[in-house]
Design an enzyme around this catalytic site. Sequence first.
Site, PDB file in Angstrom:
ATOM      1  CB  THR A 158     -10.486  -2.401  -3.227  1.00  7.81           C
ATOM      2  OG1 THR A 158      -9.045  -3.075  -3.008  1.00  7.81           O
ATOM      3  CG2 THR A 158     -11.584  -3.402  -2.584  1.00  7.81           C
ATOM      4  CE  LYS A 184      -9.631  -6.914  -3.187  1.00  5.80           C
ATOM      5  NZ  LYS A 184      -9.256  -5.732  -1.343  1.00  5.80           N
ATOM      6  CB  THR A 195      -6.265  -6.476   2.025  1.00  2.00           C
ATOM      7  OG1 THR A 195      -6.155  -6.509   3.324  1.00  2.00           O
ATOM      8  CG2 THR A 195      -7.513  -5.844   1.561  1.00  2.00           C
ATOM      9  CD  GLU A 281      -3.167  -0.234  -2.496  1.00  2.00           C
ATOM     10  OE1 GLU A 281      -4.433  -1.074  -2.331  1.00  2.00           O
ATOM     11  OE2 GLU A 281      -2.315  -0.290  -1.547  1.00  2.00           O
ATOM     12  CG  ASN A 403      -2.004   2.444   0.143  1.00  2.00           C
ATOM     13  OD1 ASN A 403      -2.456   1.267   0.844  1.00  2.00           O
ATOM     14  ND2 ASN A 403      -1.051   1.747  -1.054  1.00  2.00           N
ATOM     15  CB  SER A 408      -9.974  11.229  -0.786  1.00  2.00           C
ATOM     16  OG  SER A 408      -8.487  11.025  -1.847  1.00  2.00           O
TER      17      SER A 408
END
Length: 408
Positions: A158, A184, A195, A281, A403, A408
């Site tokens: 992702t 992942k 996650t 991230e 985040n 979007s």
Amino acid sequence: MSNLVIELKKLSSKNIVSPKGFTADGIHCGIKHKKKDLAMLVSEVPASVAGVFTTNAVHAAPIKVSKEVVYNSGKMQAIIVNSGNANACTGKQGIADAYEMQQLAAEKLGIEPYLVGVASTGVIGEIMNMAPVRTGVEKIQLGDTLENGINFAQAILTTDTVMKDTTYSTIIDGKEVIISGTAKGSGMIEPNMATMLGFITTDANIESDELQKALSEITDITFNSITVDGDTSTNDTVLVLANGLAGNEPLSPLHPDWVNFYNALKAVAEDLAKAIARDGEGATKLIEVEVDGAISDEEARKIAKTVVGSPLVKTAVFGCDANWGRIIAAVGYSGATVDPEKITIKIGNAMMVENGEPVPFSEEELIKILKGNEVKISVTLGQGEGHGFAWGCDLTYDYVQINASYRS
């Protein structure tokens, strides 16, 4: 148990299809705009299976399906995975869609649905668009080449910036056994689990119950010892498939080469856990926290995870600020047993606190340490024999940006 332990070999240019009898592929089917988003992993024969899943009370639909296979069947031959949509909080339709994914994979392969696991990752709360999944399953071209394995690894991502693969070999009964893993995970990482999706294949011969015991133990000291942002996902899944095609005698803790298998499985899990933490991230650094001298290993891991999960510690590492006060504060509020007068803290090789007393240090030396790609924090408690690790990453401006615009 034999005292002879064969040294593990880490294999380069290998991936999830490297153990005997595994094929895979990943494609773009249309769940995402451009990137690969549908993958399958298949064993030549039904494999022993073990699984660990999210502790979030809200479970995504695929979790229900895969748990049934793991806990009821004890065998799994294939896994179908999509990215771009978590199929979580999607009600009865989500459950129906997860079962349809299972059925589609089974029909393609000519096997029973109860041999197929399902996993999904992506946006929560959106109904799955099943049309591209239906056509995508037919387009997947399974194979055992390096490219097939890469396609699978890419299709499960992702917000990850890199693929996460690792492979080890060891010797059992004089035969080479290979264990490979692909994962992942980049954000919403607060495991027990996170996650994250993790898939591990091996050609070792081991029954499902023994494999489950090993995976559960190893998960506590690997996948459950990482944190990126403190959020626990609805979709966390780690599945291990062992198809027995290496031809060794069935493994158990009584087998003379059990330690070889266990250490290889642990090495794969630890590599994947670290890779997830490193790829948090927006992250620029991997943070490793080692705690020694706790009253138990469990408390040591608890403290380590509290330190590495502290937003203030994470931002200090990002800013190359040797603010050891944030570290000792996290140790103190971890809920573990500590004596402030016995705490010793190091960042890298630089002593910051010794037996509760601050130690003069060179700011220049600490800045050099904190500018590295990996930052190690060591905490010694003087309370007992407990020892543990945790891994995480720094907290950056980019994490907020990623985040803030995820949907979007």
